[in-house]
Design a protein around this motif. Structure first.
Motif, PDB file in Angstrom:
ATOM      1  N   THR A 108       0.834  -1.204   0.000  1.00 56.38           N
ATOM      2  CA  THR A 108       0.000   0.000   0.000  1.00 56.38           C
ATOM      3  C   THR A 108       0.867   1.252   0.000  1.00 56.38           C
ATOM      4  OG1 THR A 108      -1.706  -1.172   1.210  1.00 56.38           O
ATOM      5  CG2 THR A 108      -1.841   1.206   1.223  1.00 56.38           C
ATOM      6  N   GLN A 109       1.932   1.263   0.769  1.00 58.30           N
ATOM      7  CA  GLN A 109       2.813   2.432   0.809  1.00 58.30           C
ATOM      8  C   GLN A 109       3.495   2.656  -0.531  1.00 58.30           C
ATOM      9  OE1 GLN A 109       5.535   1.831   4.002  1.00 58.30           O
ATOM     10  NE2 GLN A 109       4.082   2.471   5.585  1.00 58.30           N
ATOM     11  N   ILE A 110       3.766   1.575  -1.275  1.00 59.72           N
ATOM     12  CA  ILE A 110       4.454   1.730  -2.556  1.00 59.72           C
ATOM     13  C   ILE A 110       3.499   2.226  -3.642  1.00 59.72           C
ATOM     14  CG2 ILE A 110       5.671   0.460  -4.386  1.00 59.72           C
ATOM     15  CD1 ILE A 110       6.719  -1.407  -2.174  1.00 59.72           C
ATOM     16  N   PHE A 111       2.316   1.652  -3.752  1.00 59.84           N
ATOM     17  CA  PHE A 111       1.442   1.916  -4.886  1.00 59.84           C
ATOM     18  C   PHE A 111       0.307   2.914  -4.609  1.00 59.84           C
ATOM     19  CE2 PHE A 111       3.134  -2.322  -5.949  1.00 59.84           C
ATOM     20  CZ  PHE A 111       3.729  -2.006  -7.158  1.00 59.84           C
ATOM     21  N   ALA A 112      -0.140   3.050  -3.379  1.00 53.99           N
ATOM     22  CA  ALA A 112      -1.276   3.927  -3.078  1.00 53.99           C
ATOM     23  C   ALA A 112      -0.778   5.347  -2.788  1.00 53.99           C
ATOM     24  CB  ALA A 112      -2.045   3.390  -1.883  1.00 53.99           C
ATOM     25  N   PRO A 113      -1.684   6.318  -2.921  1.00 56.79           N
ATOM     26  CA  PRO A 113      -1.282   7.691  -2.550  1.00 56.79           C
ATOM     27  C   PRO A 113      -0.995   7.776  -1.041  1.00 56.79           C
ATOM     28  CG  PRO A 113      -3.598   7.605  -3.245  1.00 56.79           C
ATOM     29  CD  PRO A 113      -3.022   6.274  -3.483  1.00 56.79           C
ATOM     30  N   PRO A 114      -0.211   8.725  -0.613  1.00 57.13           N
ATOM     31  CA  PRO A 114       0.218   8.793   0.799  1.00 57.13           C
ATOM     32  C   PRO A 114      -0.922   8.968   1.799  1.00 57.13           C
ATOM     33  CG  PRO A 114       1.189  10.599  -0.481  1.00 57.13           C
ATOM     34  CD  PRO A 114       0.370   9.788  -1.418  1.00 57.13           C
ATOM     35  N   ASP A 115      -2.088   9.426   1.379  1.00 55.35           N
ATOM     36  CA  ASP A 115      -3.163   9.626   2.341  1.00 55.35           C
ATOM     37  C   ASP A 115      -3.897   8.318   2.686  1.00 55.35           C
ATOM     38  OD1 ASP A 115      -4.108   9.519  -0.210  1.00 55.35           O
ATOM     39  OD2 ASP A 115      -5.826  10.812   0.174  1.00 55.35           O
ATOM     40  N   VAL A 116      -3.683   7.190   1.940  1.00 55.33           N
ATOM     41  CA  VAL A 116      -4.319   5.913   2.249  1.00 55.33           C
ATOM     42  C   VAL A 116      -3.323   5.096   3.085  1.00 55.33           C
ATOM     43  CG1 VAL A 116      -5.319   3.799   1.319  1.00 55.33           C
ATOM     44  CG2 VAL A 116      -5.580   5.964   0.086  1.00 55.33           C
ATOM     45  N   THR A 117      -3.535   5.090   4.380  1.00 52.26           N
ATOM     46  CA  THR A 117      -2.617   4.343   5.253  1.00 52.26           C
ATOM     47  C   THR A 117      -3.344   3.410   6.189  1.00 52.26           C
ATOM     48  OG1 THR A 117      -2.661   6.161   6.841  1.00 52.26           O
ATOM     49  CG2 THR A 117      -0.833   6.134   5.249  1.00 52.26           C
TER      50      THR A 117
END
Length: 144
Positions: A108-117
């Motif tokens: 998720t940290q690699i492919f998603a935008p930084p606001d999706v954690t």
């Protein structure tokens, strides 16, 4: 009469040979019909064409037998079939949950935008079930 003389000479020579010890050549004695037969006295020299070292056939290195009991082993594939039946009956997930969640968050940290954690527990369980279902289908198709 010649037979009697030969018989007495043969017994005298065999008793003298017995006193001397084993001879290098086999002794001969007469049979009941008068023909000469060779006895099975071993010779000290090997026959021509054979080496004295032993047979030509080589023996495989076999471990010496010991009193240790041999461990029991199933035939190949028996344990695998038992595990297949066991895992088909169970409904629990096969991939450990903690390591799967850790991988999901790193992806998720690699492919998603930084606001999706953040992930909900139900979403992570749904992703894990979908991933395992996909892998089981992939492995079963690979065995065709």
């Amino acid at each position: 009469r010649a037979r009697d003389r030969n018989r007495t000479n043969a017994t005298a020579s065999s008793s003298a040979a017995a006193a001397e010890g084993p001879s290098a050549t086999p002794t001969r004695r007469e049979g009941s019909q008068g023909e000469a037969q060779q006895t099975a006295t071993p010779t000290t020299t090997p026959p021509a064409g054979r080496k004295k070292g032993g047979t030509k056939r080589t023996k495989q290195a076999m471990p010496k037998s010991s009193n240790k009991k041999k461990t029991f082993r199933y035939k190949p594939g028996t344990v695998a079939l038992r595990e297949i039946r066991h895992f088909q009956k169970t409904t629990k997930l096969l991939i450990p949950a903690a390591s799967f969640i850790r991988e999901v968050r790193s992806v998720t940290q690699i492919f998603a935008p930084p606001d999706v954690t953040r992930w909900t527990a139900e979403a992570l369980m749904a992703i894990q079930e979908a991933a395992e279902d996909f892998l089981i289908g992939l492995f079963s198709d690979a065995m065709l």
